[in-house]
Every structure is written in C-alpha cells, then in structure tokens.
Design an enzyme around this catalytic site. Structure first.
Site, PDB file in Angstrom:
ATOM      1  N   ASN A   8      -2.696  -0.647  -9.488  1.00 37.53           N
ATOM      2  CA  ASN A   8      -2.309   0.618  -8.853  1.00 37.53           C
ATOM      3  C   ASN A   8      -1.249   1.276  -9.738  1.00 37.53           C
ATOM      4  O   ASN A   8      -0.078   0.900  -9.695  1.00 37.53           O
ATOM      5  CB  ASN A   8      -1.760   0.326  -7.443  1.00 37.53           C
ATOM      6  CG  ASN A   8      -1.292   1.585  -6.741  1.00 37.53           C
ATOM      7  OD1 ASN A   8      -1.533   2.697  -7.212  1.00 37.53           O
ATOM      8  ND2 ASN A   8      -0.620   1.416  -5.614  1.00 37.53           N
ATOM      9  N   TRP A   9      -1.700   2.252 -10.542  1.00 41.96           N
ATOM     10  CA  TRP A   9      -0.761   2.902 -11.462  1.00 41.96           C
ATOM     11  C   TRP A   9       0.170   3.872 -10.734  1.00 41.96           C
ATOM     12  O   TRP A   9       1.097   4.382 -11.327  1.00 41.96           O
ATOM     13  CB  TRP A   9      -1.542   3.665 -12.545  1.00 41.96           C
ATOM     14  CG  TRP A   9      -2.072   2.813 -13.646  1.00 41.96           C
ATOM     15  CD1 TRP A   9      -2.176   1.453 -13.671  1.00 41.96           C
ATOM     16  CD2 TRP A   9      -2.556   3.278 -14.916  1.00 41.96           C
ATOM     17  NE1 TRP A   9      -2.708   1.040 -14.873  1.00 41.96           N
ATOM     18  CE2 TRP A   9      -2.954   2.141 -15.656  1.00 41.96           C
ATOM     19  CE3 TRP A   9      -2.720   4.531 -15.510  1.00 41.96           C
ATOM     20  CZ2 TRP A   9      -3.480   2.225 -16.941  1.00 41.96           C
ATOM     21  CZ3 TRP A   9      -3.252   4.625 -16.795  1.00 41.96           C
ATOM     22  CH2 TRP A   9      -3.629   3.478 -17.498  1.00 41.96           C
ATOM     23  N   LYS A  10      -0.109   4.140  -9.456  1.00 44.15           N
ATOM     24  CA  LYS A  10       0.674   5.134  -8.701  1.00 44.15           C
ATOM     25  C   LYS A  10       0.732   6.441  -9.498  1.00 44.15           C
ATOM     26  O   LYS A  10      -0.269   6.796 -10.117  1.00 44.15           O
ATOM     27  CB  LYS A  10       2.060   4.574  -8.362  1.00 44.15           C
ATOM     28  CG  LYS A  10       1.960   3.191  -7.702  1.00 44.15           C
ATOM     29  CD  LYS A  10       3.210   2.713  -7.090  1.00 44.15           C
ATOM     30  CE  LYS A  10       2.964   1.344  -6.442  1.00 44.15           C
ATOM     31  NZ  LYS A  10       4.108   0.803  -5.757  1.00 44.15           N
ATOM     32  N   HIS A  91      -1.687   3.443   1.821  1.00 43.54           N
ATOM     33  CA  HIS A  91      -0.577   2.773   1.125  1.00 43.54           C
ATOM     34  C   HIS A  91       0.735   3.181   1.805  1.00 43.54           C
ATOM     35  O   HIS A  91       0.879   4.314   2.248  1.00 43.54           O
ATOM     36  CB  HIS A  91      -0.577   3.174  -0.356  1.00 43.54           C
ATOM     37  CG  HIS A  91       0.351   2.342  -1.180  1.00 43.54           C
ATOM     38  ND1 HIS A  91       1.716   2.530  -1.169  1.00 43.54           N
ATOM     39  CD2 HIS A  91       0.118   1.307  -2.019  1.00 43.54           C
ATOM     40  CE1 HIS A  91       2.271   1.632  -1.967  1.00 43.54           C
ATOM     41  NE2 HIS A  91       1.332   0.884  -2.493  1.00 43.54           N
ATOM     42  N   GLU A  93       3.489   3.974   0.654  1.00 42.15           N
ATOM     43  CA  GLU A  93       4.147   5.151   0.054  1.00 42.15           C
ATOM     44  C   GLU A  93       3.528   6.441   0.582  1.00 42.15           C
ATOM     45  O   GLU A  93       4.168   7.486   0.580  1.00 42.15           O
ATOM     46  CB  GLU A  93       4.064   5.066  -1.478  1.00 42.15           C
ATOM     47  CG  GLU A  93       5.027   4.010  -2.010  1.00 42.15           C
ATOM     48  CD  GLU A  93       4.641   3.399  -3.338  1.00 42.15           C
ATOM     49  OE1 GLU A  93       3.743   3.937  -4.023  1.00 42.15           O
ATOM     50  OE2 GLU A  93       5.226   2.359  -3.686  1.00 42.15           O
ATOM     51  N   GLU A 164       0.515  -5.711   2.256  1.00 50.84           N
ATOM     52  CA  GLU A 164       1.607  -5.320   1.365  1.00 50.84           C
ATOM     53  C   GLU A 164       2.880  -5.126   2.191  1.00 50.84           C
ATOM     54  O   GLU A 164       3.134  -4.016   2.690  1.00 50.84           O
ATOM     55  CB  GLU A 164       1.276  -4.000   0.668  1.00 50.84           C
ATOM     56  CG  GLU A 164       0.124  -4.084  -0.299  1.00 50.84           C
ATOM     57  CD  GLU A 164       0.309  -3.075  -1.425  1.00 50.84           C
ATOM     58  OE1 GLU A 164       0.350  -3.513  -2.578  1.00 50.84           O
ATOM     59  OE2 GLU A 164       0.428  -1.881  -1.148  1.00 50.84           O
ATOM     60  N   GLY A 170       7.720  -3.115  -5.142  1.00 51.52           N
ATOM     61  CA  GLY A 170       8.619  -2.558  -6.154  1.00 51.52           C
ATOM     62  C   GLY A 170      10.046  -3.077  -6.091  1.00 51.52           C
ATOM     63  O   GLY A 170      10.945  -2.496  -6.686  1.00 51.52           O
ATOM     64  N   SER A 207       5.320  -6.851  -5.585  1.00 52.40           N
ATOM     65  CA  SER A 207       6.047  -7.559  -6.646  1.00 52.40           C
ATOM     66  C   SER A 207       5.244  -8.710  -7.256  1.00 52.40           C
ATOM     67  O   SER A 207       5.799  -9.766  -7.581  1.00 52.40           O
ATOM     68  CB  SER A 207       7.409  -8.055  -6.141  1.00 52.40           C
ATOM     69  OG  SER A 207       8.237  -6.961  -5.809  1.00 52.40           O
TER      70      SER A 207
END
Ligand code: PGA
Length: 244
Positions: A8-10, A91, A93, A164, A170, A207
């Site tokens: 997941n490159w975000k 997600h 975020e 998650e 992160g 992480s």
C-alpha cells in the site's frame, strides 16, 4: 497456499519521476517469489504497472457507482479496465476522513460486481482497545461493511479482510503475533456466521517489516500482509516478498 503480500503505497511518492524509479527498483528485486504480490500505488501511477509480469495490481479506494457525475472519483470498473484486480476499502486513514461502514459496504458490493477482490480493512483505535472494545469494534465493522452482501456474490472471487489495528499503523509498534492470532480467530468466528471460510482470506497490517513479517504468516496463521511504509523501501519489500 501462496501468501498475499499487498504493497500500500498510500499517497507516495511525491512525483512521477520518483514513482518510476521506485517501481523499477522494486520490480527488479521481487522477481523470485512464490507469494502473490499486489502493488497498490496512487491511481495517478497505475499506468506504470500495466502489462508488467509477476505481480498483481490494485487500487486504494473506489466509488460504488460504475460511472456518472461524481467529480474526483474513480469506479471499480474503471480500475478493472486499467488492470487492477484488488481494491483496498475502508482503510482507517479513509475512515478518519469520514468514510463509514455504510459507504464501504456499497464499495465492497461494487468491487465484487466488477469481478475484483475487495480488501476490507478493519481495526480498532488505541482508545477502543484501552476500553476493551476491540472485538466489539471489529464485529460491528465486519457486519456493517458486509450487510446484505450474499454468499453468492463471493462465489467467484471471495473476499480479503485486513486486520489493521489503527495504533499499529505507521507507528513502528506492530501488534504482538499472539494477540494478532487471537484477533484473526475472532474475525473468522464472526465471518463464519455469514460466509464459508474458504472464501475468506485474512491479512494483517500495521508496522510490518522484514523482521516480523514471517511471524504473522507462519505463527499467527494469517493468509497475507498489508504493508505500508516497508513497501516504499525496495530492499525491505523484496525481503518480505521472498520470505514465503
Ligand atoms: P504501515 O501501514 O505498514 O506503514 O504501518 C499499513 C497500512 O496502513 O496499510
């Protein structure tokens, strides 16, 4: 079964030039792996990955309609026509920006209708865990995000659920593999009330790095990993992909 390793490159990297060099560094390194590798770059860079061999392509979100007056959105069908076969949904975020389980449910439905694999993200916050509510939160997210989605819809592709924990994303503080296993078994218990478990793959994210990746698959029993930060480091990501 091949573990599924999703990068997941975000919203990274910052420019097309950097994306090209990251992609070329990573794709050279991950050639020999028996895992199912899925790259989820920002939509703007998806074209870089087209027609390349050895991995699958995914997106980080989509709209639930196929087309129409939805400025700034992209549909599952459009992503499918670019070669995507996985779509990350819900997600944390995105949930932080107002995404609800109700919209996630519509998206899961549309991704399945388009013949793609949804990767439904669920997870509790630090505060929810401190209050002992983690299982309640997961159960609610699962039931609300899959409400009304019939077994029949899962017949061809199935569904990935990514556990998650928000506090592990992160932060460099991954969930302990034993605790992660407990949560995975709980997710299976909830899902088994709705679908046959052979249609469901459960992934861990938060992480993940080359040192802890193996534990989640080999010890906790997850089917795959959702990797954020470490997927932007070609060395780290190739190490993770070669563990299996
Ligand atoms: P992380 O992110 O690996 O950087 O913790 C995981 C994710 O958000 O999917």
């Amino acid at each position: 079964m091949k573990p599924i390793i999703i990068a997941n490159w975000k919203m990274n990297p910052a420019s097309l030039k950097e994306a090209k060099s990251l992609f070329s560094a990573v794709s050279k390194k991950i050639k020999k792996t028996s895992s199912e590798i899925v790259f989820c770059p920002p939509s703007a860079y998806l074209f870089l990955f087209q027609k390349k061999q050895g991995f699958k392509l995914g997106a980080q979100n989509c709209h639930w309609e196929e087309r129409g007056a939805f400025t700034g959105e992209v549909s599952a069908l459009q992503l499918s026509s670019l070669g995507c076969s996985y779509i990350i949904l819900g997600h944390s975020e995105r949930r932080k920006q107002g995404e609800t389980s109700e919209t996630v449910k519509n998206k899961v439905n549309s991704v399945l209708e388009s013949g793609l694999m949804p990767v439904l993200c669920i997870g509790e916050s630090r505060e929810q865990r401190d209050r002992g509510e983690e299982q309640k939160v997961l159960e609610q997210q699962i039931l609300e995000s899959l409400e009304g989605i019939s077994q029949n819809k899962l017949k061809t592709k199935g569904l990935c659920i990514a556990y998650e924990p928000v506090w592990a994303i992160g932060t460099g503080m991954p969930c302990d593999p034993e605790e992660a296993q407990k949560m995975m078994l709980f997710i299976k218990k909830v899902v088994s009330g709705i679908y046959p478990l052979d249609k469901i793959k459960i992934l861990y994210g938060g992480s993940v790095n080359s040192k802890n990746a193996e534990e989640y698959i080999k010890e906790s029993g997850y089917d795959g990993l959702l990797v954020g930060g470490s997927s932007l480091d070609p060395e780290e990501f190739s190490k993770i992909s070669k563990l299996f």
